[in-house]
Design a protein around this motif. Sequence first.
Motif, PDB file in Angstrom:
ATOM      1  N   ASP A  97      61.282  20.941  -0.196  1.00  0.00           N
ATOM      2  CA  ASP A  97      61.013  22.874   0.859  1.00  0.00           C
ATOM      3  C   ASP A  97      60.361  23.799   0.484  1.00  0.00           C
ATOM      4  OD1 ASP A  97      62.041  19.884   2.303  1.00  0.00           O
ATOM      5  OD2 ASP A  97      63.130  20.380   2.836  1.00  0.00           O
ATOM      6  N   GLU A  98      59.460  24.598   1.214  1.00  0.00           N
ATOM      7  CA  GLU A  98      59.286  25.430   0.840  1.00  0.00           C
ATOM      8  C   GLU A  98      59.612  26.241   2.702  1.00  0.00           C
ATOM      9  OE1 GLU A  98      56.377  28.095  -1.308  1.00  0.00           O
ATOM     10  OE2 GLU A  98      55.532  25.669  -0.708  1.00  0.00           O
ATOM     11  N   HIS A  99      59.346  27.566   2.686  1.00  0.00           N
ATOM     12  CA  HIS A  99      59.702  28.415   4.145  1.00  0.00           C
ATOM     13  C   HIS A  99      58.453  28.813   3.619  1.00  0.00           C
ATOM     14  CE1 HIS A  99      62.964  27.657   6.075  1.00  0.00           C
ATOM     15  NE2 HIS A  99      62.335  28.179   7.226  1.00  0.00           N
ATOM     16  N   VAL A 100      56.705  28.895   4.372  1.00  0.00           N
ATOM     17  CA  VAL A 100      55.346  29.505   4.051  1.00  0.00           C
ATOM     18  C   VAL A 100      54.942  31.074   4.795  1.00  0.00           C
ATOM     19  CG1 VAL A 100      54.891  28.518   1.976  1.00  0.00           C
ATOM     20  CG2 VAL A 100      53.864  28.102   4.603  1.00  0.00           C
ATOM     21  N   ARG A 101      54.738  32.236   4.946  1.00  0.00           N
ATOM     22  CA  ARG A 101      54.718  33.085   5.929  1.00  0.00           C
ATOM     23  C   ARG A 101      53.357  32.452   6.487  1.00  0.00           C
ATOM     24  NH1 ARG A 101      54.846  35.928   1.498  1.00  0.00           N
ATOM     25  NH2 ARG A 101      52.987  36.566   0.648  1.00  0.00           N
ATOM     26  N   PRO A 102      52.694  32.938   7.723  1.00  0.00           N
ATOM     27  CA  PRO A 102      51.682  32.041   8.099  1.00  0.00           C
ATOM     28  C   PRO A 102      50.469  32.967   6.900  1.00  0.00           C
ATOM     29  CG  PRO A 102      53.095  33.716   9.630  1.00  0.00           C
ATOM     30  CD  PRO A 102      53.180  33.955   8.471  1.00  0.00           C
ATOM     31  N   GLU A 103      50.739  33.687   6.397  1.00  0.00           N
ATOM     32  CA  GLU A 103      48.926  34.428   5.638  1.00  0.00           C
ATOM     33  C   GLU A 103      49.116  33.145   4.639  1.00  0.00           C
ATOM     34  OE1 GLU A 103      52.011  37.135   4.753  1.00  0.00           O
ATOM     35  OE2 GLU A 103      51.047  36.463   6.563  1.00  0.00           O
ATOM     36  N   VAL A 104      50.191  32.900   3.579  1.00  0.00           N
ATOM     37  CA  VAL A 104      49.982  31.785   3.029  1.00  0.00           C
ATOM     38  C   VAL A 104      49.417  30.060   3.508  1.00  0.00           C
ATOM     39  CG1 VAL A 104      51.532  30.691   0.994  1.00  0.00           C
ATOM     40  CG2 VAL A 104      52.315  33.528   1.722  1.00  0.00           C
ATOM     41  N   LEU A 105      49.768  29.895   4.742  1.00  0.00           N
ATOM     42  CA  LEU A 105      50.108  28.803   5.010  1.00  0.00           C
ATOM     43  C   LEU A 105      48.166  28.756   5.521  1.00  0.00           C
ATOM     44  CD1 LEU A 105      50.435  26.134   6.043  1.00  0.00           C
ATOM     45  CD2 LEU A 105      50.911  27.315   8.822  1.00  0.00           C
TER      46      LEU A 105
ATOM     47  N   GLN B 265      57.769  31.697   9.560  1.00  0.00           N
ATOM     48  CA  GLN B 265      58.304  31.070   8.687  1.00  0.00           C
ATOM     49  C   GLN B 265      57.451  29.334   8.995  1.00  0.00           C
ATOM     50  OE1 GLN B 265      58.823  32.504   5.667  1.00  0.00           O
ATOM     51  NE2 GLN B 265      58.619  35.105   6.127  1.00  0.00           N
ATOM     52  N   PHE B 266      56.947  28.975   8.156  1.00  0.00           N
ATOM     53  CA  PHE B 266      56.544  28.367   8.367  1.00  0.00           C
ATOM     54  C   PHE B 266      57.419  26.589   7.435  1.00  0.00           C
ATOM     55  CE2 PHE B 266      52.963  29.266  10.323  1.00  0.00           C
ATOM     56  CZ  PHE B 266      52.608  28.607  11.336  1.00  0.00           C
ATOM     57  N   LEU B 267      58.378  25.491   7.296  1.00  0.00           N
ATOM     58  CA  LEU B 267      59.025  24.893   6.648  1.00  0.00           C
ATOM     59  C   LEU B 267      58.059  23.699   6.416  1.00  0.00           C
ATOM     60  CD1 LEU B 267      61.267  24.202   5.274  1.00  0.00           C
ATOM     61  CD2 LEU B 267      61.584  22.956   7.008  1.00  0.00           C
ATOM     62  N   ILE B 268      57.835  23.469   5.051  1.00  0.00           N
ATOM     63  CA  ILE B 268      56.781  23.363   4.625  1.00  0.00           C
ATOM     64  C   ILE B 268      57.686  21.702   3.682  1.00  0.00           C
ATOM     65  CG2 ILE B 268      54.661  22.399   3.050  1.00  0.00           C
ATOM     66  CD1 ILE B 268      53.444  24.440   3.496  1.00  0.00           C
ATOM     67  N   ARG B 269      57.405  20.781   3.822  1.00  0.00           N
ATOM     68  CA  ARG B 269      57.882  18.829   3.054  1.00  0.00           C
ATOM     69  C   ARG B 269      57.387  18.756   1.831  1.00  0.00           C
ATOM     70  NH1 ARG B 269      62.144  16.836   5.731  1.00  0.00           N
ATOM     71  NH2 ARG B 269      64.057  18.464   4.993  1.00  0.00           N
ATOM     72  N   TYR B 270      57.438  18.864   0.516  1.00  0.00           N
ATOM     73  CA  TYR B 270      56.413  18.264  -0.223  1.00  0.00           C
ATOM     74  C   TYR B 270      57.000  16.595  -0.520  1.00  0.00           C
ATOM     75  CZ  TYR B 270      54.444  22.542  -0.997  1.00  0.00           C
ATOM     76  OH  TYR B 270      53.687  24.041  -0.290  1.00  0.00           O
TER      77      TYR B 270
ATOM     78  N   ARG C 137      65.695  37.339   1.529  1.00  0.00           N
ATOM     79  CA  ARG C 137      66.267  35.381   1.080  1.00  0.00           C
ATOM     80  C   ARG C 137      66.400  34.827   2.296  1.00  0.00           C
ATOM     81  NH1 ARG C 137      70.826  36.717  -3.441  1.00  0.00           N
ATOM     82  NH2 ARG C 137      69.324  36.734  -5.394  1.00  0.00           N
ATOM     83  N   LEU C 138      65.855  33.394   2.083  1.00  0.00           N
ATOM     84  CA  LEU C 138      65.569  32.649   3.914  1.00  0.00           C
ATOM     85  C   LEU C 138      66.983  32.444   4.013  1.00  0.00           C
ATOM     86  CD1 LEU C 138      62.359  31.616   4.158  1.00  0.00           C
ATOM     87  CD2 LEU C 138      63.049  33.515   5.122  1.00  0.00           C
ATOM     88  N   TRP C 139      67.730  32.441   3.020  1.00  0.00           N
ATOM     89  CA  TRP C 139      68.781  31.365   3.607  1.00  0.00           C
ATOM     90  C   TRP C 139      70.226  31.954   3.797  1.00  0.00           C
ATOM     91  CZ3 TRP C 139      66.473  31.572  -1.332  1.00  0.00           C
ATOM     92  CH2 TRP C 139      67.009  32.206  -2.538  1.00  0.00           C
ATOM     93  N   ASN C 140      70.286  33.407   3.892  1.00  0.00           N
ATOM     94  CA  ASN C 140      70.869  33.628   4.578  1.00  0.00           C
ATOM     95  C   ASN C 140      70.480  34.581   6.171  1.00  0.00           C
ATOM     96  OD1 ASN C 140      72.322  34.381   1.794  1.00  0.00           O
ATOM     97  ND2 ASN C 140      70.997  36.496   1.081  1.00  0.00           N
ATOM     98  N   CYS C 141      69.170  33.960   6.454  1.00  0.00           N
ATOM     99  CA  CYS C 141      69.149  34.299   7.587  1.00  0.00           C
ATOM    100  C   CYS C 141      69.259  33.196   8.529  1.00  0.00           C
ATOM    101  CB  CYS C 141      67.699  35.237   7.679  1.00  0.00           C
ATOM    102  SG  CYS C 141      67.349  36.110   6.301  1.00  0.00           S
ATOM    103  N   ARG C 142      69.770  33.887   9.416  1.00  0.00           N
ATOM    104  CA  ARG C 142      69.472  32.264  11.088  1.00  0.00           C
ATOM    105  C   ARG C 142      68.147  32.674  11.379  1.00  0.00           C
ATOM    106  NH1 ARG C 142      71.650  31.300  16.009  1.00  0.00           N
ATOM    107  NH2 ARG C 142      71.280  33.601  16.845  1.00  0.00           N
ATOM    108  N   ARG C 143      68.383  30.525  11.486  1.00  0.00           N
ATOM    109  CA  ARG C 143      66.802  31.085  12.331  1.00  0.00           C
ATOM    110  C   ARG C 143      68.080  30.829  13.649  1.00  0.00           C
ATOM    111  NH1 ARG C 143      65.183  25.234  13.345  1.00  0.00           N
ATOM    112  NH2 ARG C 143      66.939  24.473  12.232  1.00  0.00           N
ATOM    113  N   ILE C 144      66.799  31.018  14.240  1.00  0.00           N
ATOM    114  CA  ILE C 144      66.581  30.731  15.900  1.00  0.00           C
ATOM    115  C   ILE C 144      66.075  29.896  16.599  1.00  0.00           C
ATOM    116  CG2 ILE C 144      68.220  33.278  16.104  1.00  0.00           C
ATOM    117  CD1 ILE C 144      65.712  33.904  17.911  1.00  0.00           C
ATOM    118  N   SER C 145      66.174  29.324  17.623  1.00  0.00           N
ATOM    119  CA  SER C 145      65.317  29.053  18.507  1.00  0.00           C
ATOM    120  C   SER C 145      64.168  29.206  19.135  1.00  0.00           C
ATOM    121  CB  SER C 145      65.676  27.780  19.167  1.00  0.00           C
ATOM    122  OG  SER C 145      66.411  28.764  20.889  1.00  0.00           O
TER     123      SER C 145
END
Length: 103
Positions: A71-79, A61-66, A1-9
Amino acid sequence: RLWNCRRISAEECTDARLLRQFQSLSHLVGGAVYKEFDHHGVFRGRITRLDIIPLASPPLQFLIRYSDGDDEHVRPEVLDSLLERRPELFGKFQNQKTKAVAG
């Protein structure tokens, strides 16, 4: 679950392999993608950022805004699959827009 994970720079990332992947994929940010949703049609999206999420699998993970605001986070292979289908889905998107204007 991405919303439980801290994004880092990228600056905080200490994994050299992950940083190389990040640098090799970051050029995709800003690009347009199209995605077909069952019973809703084709939506245009924009790749708004590439996130490093250490606890996610995979951590990049890539963030896509439609166009509808979702918004949707997608893995590189999905992208990759979205980018492969971009010409086909762009055509469907244009037809969908034409029908909406005409109808």
